[in-house]
Design a protein around this motif. Sequence first.
Motif, PDB file in Angstrom:
ATOM      1  N   GLN A  51       0.605  -1.310  -0.083  1.00 55.48           N
ATOM      2  CA  GLN A  51       0.326  -0.478  -0.174  1.00 55.48           C
ATOM      3  C   GLN A  51       0.646   1.469   0.215  1.00 55.48           C
ATOM      4  O   GLN A  51       0.422   2.347  -0.833  1.00 55.48           O
ATOM      5  CB  GLN A  51      -1.222  -0.200   1.163  1.00 55.48           C
ATOM      6  N   THR A  52       2.037   1.489   0.560  1.00 51.70           N
ATOM      7  CA  THR A  52       2.558   2.112   0.234  1.00 51.70           C
ATOM      8  C   THR A  52       3.679   2.393  -0.515  1.00 51.70           C
ATOM      9  O   THR A  52       4.724   3.665   0.202  1.00 51.70           O
ATOM     10  CB  THR A  52       3.347   2.403   2.682  1.00 51.70           C
ATOM     11  N   HIS A  53       4.365   1.602  -1.461  1.00 59.49           N
ATOM     12  CA  HIS A  53       5.224   1.443  -1.783  1.00 59.49           C
ATOM     13  C   HIS A  53       5.031   0.766  -3.339  1.00 59.49           C
ATOM     14  O   HIS A  53       4.402  -0.362  -3.840  1.00 59.49           O
ATOM     15  CB  HIS A  53       6.382   0.908  -1.592  1.00 59.49           C
ATOM     16  N   ASN A  54       4.524   1.086  -4.585  1.00 55.42           N
ATOM     17  CA  ASN A  54       4.669   1.350  -5.506  1.00 55.42           C
ATOM     18  C   ASN A  54       5.758   0.990  -6.265  1.00 55.42           C
ATOM     19  O   ASN A  54       6.348   2.131  -6.709  1.00 55.42           O
ATOM     20  CB  ASN A  54       3.701   2.538  -6.526  1.00 55.42           C
ATOM     21  N   PHE A  55       6.073  -0.556  -6.576  1.00 54.87           N
ATOM     22  CA  PHE A  55       7.466  -0.392  -6.938  1.00 54.87           C
ATOM     23  C   PHE A  55       6.848  -0.578  -8.917  1.00 54.87           C
ATOM     24  O   PHE A  55       8.166  -0.332  -9.402  1.00 54.87           O
ATOM     25  CB  PHE A  55       7.344  -1.585  -6.344  1.00 54.87           C
ATOM     26  N   LYS A  56       6.079  -0.118  -9.422  1.00 52.62           N
ATOM     27  CA  LYS A  56       5.849  -0.790 -10.717  1.00 52.62           C
ATOM     28  C   LYS A  56       6.494   0.829 -11.222  1.00 52.62           C
ATOM     29  O   LYS A  56       6.819   1.805 -10.461  1.00 52.62           O
ATOM     30  CB  LYS A  56       4.646  -0.063 -10.899  1.00 52.62           C
ATOM     31  N   GLY A  57       7.426   0.643 -12.285  1.00 54.65           N
ATOM     32  CA  GLY A  57       7.807   1.828 -12.044  1.00 54.65           C
ATOM     33  C   GLY A  57       9.826   2.145 -11.915  1.00 54.65           C
ATOM     34  O   GLY A  57      10.118   2.902 -12.612  1.00 54.65           O
TER      35      GLY A  57
END
Length: 121
Positions: A51-57
Amino acid sequence: MRRFITFICLAFLVIIAGCNNFDKFDRKRWSETKDGIEFTYRANMLDNLLQTHNFKGMKLKRVTDTLGRPQGFKKQIMYYDIAMKLDTMPPSYIKRLYIHFNADSVVTRTEIFEHDAKKKK
């Protein structure tokens, strides 16, 4: 009477909120193990992490800076063990976080993998 009912409801909500099994992601605790194999806190941190880390990209280097060394690589996927039941070989239960990346080492998606080998009767 109304105050008493309100108090009971609030107390119940506080108790339920305090009993959840979810922890905030913490890099140091993410890496802690019981025996060098099983990770102590990962299962409880996984939801918060995603929820807190958007790894995509993200570049792979940044992901490993955040999560540490993965447990393994398969082609253009790296994985982190979340939970295992080591009662048999291979383990009867495995939960992993898969991180898929492209040829430029950029994350394209994340995936939760779960395998439960139920015993046949």
